[in-house]
Design an enzyme around this catalytic site. Structure first.
Site, mmCIF file in Angstrom:
data_model
loop_
_atom_site.group_PDB
_atom_site.id
_atom_site.type_symbol
_atom_site.label_atom_id
_atom_site.label_comp_id
_atom_site.label_asym_id
_atom_site.label_seq_id
_atom_site.Cartn_x
_atom_site.Cartn_y
_atom_site.Cartn_z
ATOM 1 N N HIS A 79 43.861 48.046 46.609
ATOM 2 C CA HIS A 79 44.384 46.685 46.592
ATOM 3 C C HIS A 79 45.663 46.587 47.404
ATOM 4 C CE1 HIS A 79 42.123 45.586 42.605
ATOM 5 N NE2 HIS A 79 41.319 45.709 43.643
ATOM 6 N N ALA B 124 31.969 40.505 42.804
ATOM 7 C CA ALA B 124 32.090 39.450 43.810
ATOM 8 C C ALA B 124 31.196 38.248 43.523
ATOM 9 C CB ALA B 124 31.787 40.012 45.190
ATOM 10 N N LYS C 74 42.866 41.978 40.292
ATOM 11 C CA LYS C 74 43.974 42.633 39.604
ATOM 12 C C LYS C 74 43.673 44.132 39.476
ATOM 13 C CE LYS C 74 41.096 43.244 36.400
ATOM 14 N NZ LYS C 74 40.664 44.627 36.165
ATOM 15 N N ALA D 278 31.564 44.191 46.247
ATOM 16 C CA ALA D 278 31.753 44.718 44.901
ATOM 17 C C ALA D 278 30.877 44.007 43.884
ATOM 18 C CB ALA D 278 33.226 44.585 44.499
ATOM 19 N N LEU E 69 38.318 45.477 46.173
ATOM 20 C CA LEU E 69 38.126 46.913 46.335
ATOM 21 C C LEU E 69 38.614 47.669 45.106
ATOM 22 C CD1 LEU E 69 39.350 47.137 50.039
ATOM 23 C CD2 LEU E 69 36.974 47.128 49.235
ATOM 24 N N ASP F 273 42.310 48.848 34.422
ATOM 25 C CA ASP F 273 41.036 48.137 34.482
ATOM 26 C C ASP F 273 40.997 46.945 33.536
ATOM 27 O OD1 ASP F 273 38.304 47.937 35.535
ATOM 28 O OD2 ASP F 273 37.731 48.358 33.482
ATOM 29 N N ARG G 78 31.730 49.517 53.131
ATOM 30 C CA ARG G 78 31.636 50.897 53.635
ATOM 31 C C ARG G 78 30.223 51.210 54.102
ATOM 32 N NH1 ARG G 78 33.647 54.538 48.890
ATOM 33 N NH2 ARG G 78 32.470 52.938 47.755
#
Length: 333
Positions: free
Chosen positions: A78, A15, A96, A12, A73, A176, A36
């Protein structure tokens, strides 16, 4: 302490700053990654010195050398992957929110307790000296009795196809960015007599995306009589991630409390004076990983454990319902 051995689910955007840089700072090992797109995973591993690439998320969980799983993710993934990681006996550091809704968050909490693993929800700001100072100002009476907590989390809109706009992937402004503002209300609750109670919430849906909140405003009341306000949006002109704490003797303002490494100021105003405190630009994510490591290695308590994650998600669901929206659906994998 022995370095943590971390497996990563996905490559992500977050990350790099959320786990890669903190791992370097703390000496943790990035043991494995899967994505993926296998090519993306290979490129990520090469760039960040991850020891090996797996073909699937499940293979990361099955890797015996992985002891900790980092889950960045999409929101809706999550809960399911947190549950799978816990079932595999791994400690979990999850972005989160920890789950899509309170029912799923309770399942995650129960599973973590039953399996005896360490579970942390990545509200990293809570571990930085900026937030600690705001709490101390209230706890030590420097601002007088707590009267009001005002949290603002607004940002310009992500692209239309971004998963943060996807209802099946538990998207929306609250999930978000707004979750930080709601969590911050709970972080000040010990100085206001207990947990905040929602008194009012209003929301607006994203055009052509029924059920997905573009913005949400909420008001709270604490047992002491203090009040709280949350304003969150993913359709603002500019970024504002601020927190203001108001007491009977003065107020404190953190202009960028969620990312204090970008702006570490706490501006304190009393009847007598105004001053600015700088609390340090060391990354909040590094403080977070240090706290997680201490929990895994030494059993140290966590501010943002599975119980805390459930309480936050219960408040998020309450906000959605009061604003006329449904809590986010549980995703299937």
């Amino acid at each position: 302490m022995e370095p943590l051995r971390i497996g990563m689910l996905g490559a992500a955007r977050i990350a790099d700053r959320a786990i890669v840089a903190p791992a370097r700072s703390t000496g943790a090992r990035l043991v494995a990654v899967a994505a993926r797109d296998s090519g993306r995973a290979e490129a990520f591993a090469a760039e960040h010195q991850v020891e090996r690439v797996h073909a699937s998320y499940q293979e990361v969980l099955d890797d015996p050398e992985v002891e900790v799983v980092y889950n960045p993710l999409a929101n809706g993934l999550h809960g399911p992957w947190n549950l799978r990681a816990i079932a595999a006996g791994k400690h979990v550091l999850t972005e989160k929110p920890s789950a899509s809704n309170a029912v799923e968050a309770a399942q995650v909490r129960d599973a973590a307790h039953e399996r005896g693993v360490v579970f942390m929800e990545a509200f990293h700001y809570a571990y930085h000296p900026v937030m600690r100072r705001l709490q101390d100002l209230v706890a030590k009476g420097e601002l007088g009795d707590l009267q009001h907590v005002e949290a603002t989390m607004v940002m310009p809109p992500p692209p239309d196809q971004d998963p943060r706009w996807s209802l099946p992937l538990a998207g929306g402004a609250v999930m978000d960015v707004g979750c930080y503002a709601i969590h911050a209300q709970r972080m000040l609750a010990p100085y206001a007599g207990g947990a905040p109670k929602l008194t009012n919430a209003r929301a607006g849906e994203r055009k052509r995306l029924p059920g997905v909140d573009e913005w949400l405003n909420a008001d709270f009341e604490f047992p002491s009589g203090a009040t709280g306000a949350v304003r969150t949006s993913m359709a603002a002109e500019n970024v504002e991630f601020s927190l203001k704490v108001i007491g009977t003797r003065g107020e404190a303002f953190a202009p960028f409390f969620v990312l204090p490494q970008n702006d570490d100021r706490v501006i304190v105003t009393t009847k007598e004076d105004t001053w600015v405190e700088h609390l340090g630009t060391r990354s909040s994510y590094t403080y977070q990983l240090e706290a997680f490591t201490a929990a895994v290695r030494n059993g140290a308590p966590l501010l943002t454990d599975a119980n805390d994650a459930l309480a936050t998600m219960q408040l998020i669901d309450t906000c959605y319902q009061a604003a006329g929206l449904e809590p986010r659906p549980t995703s299937q994998i």
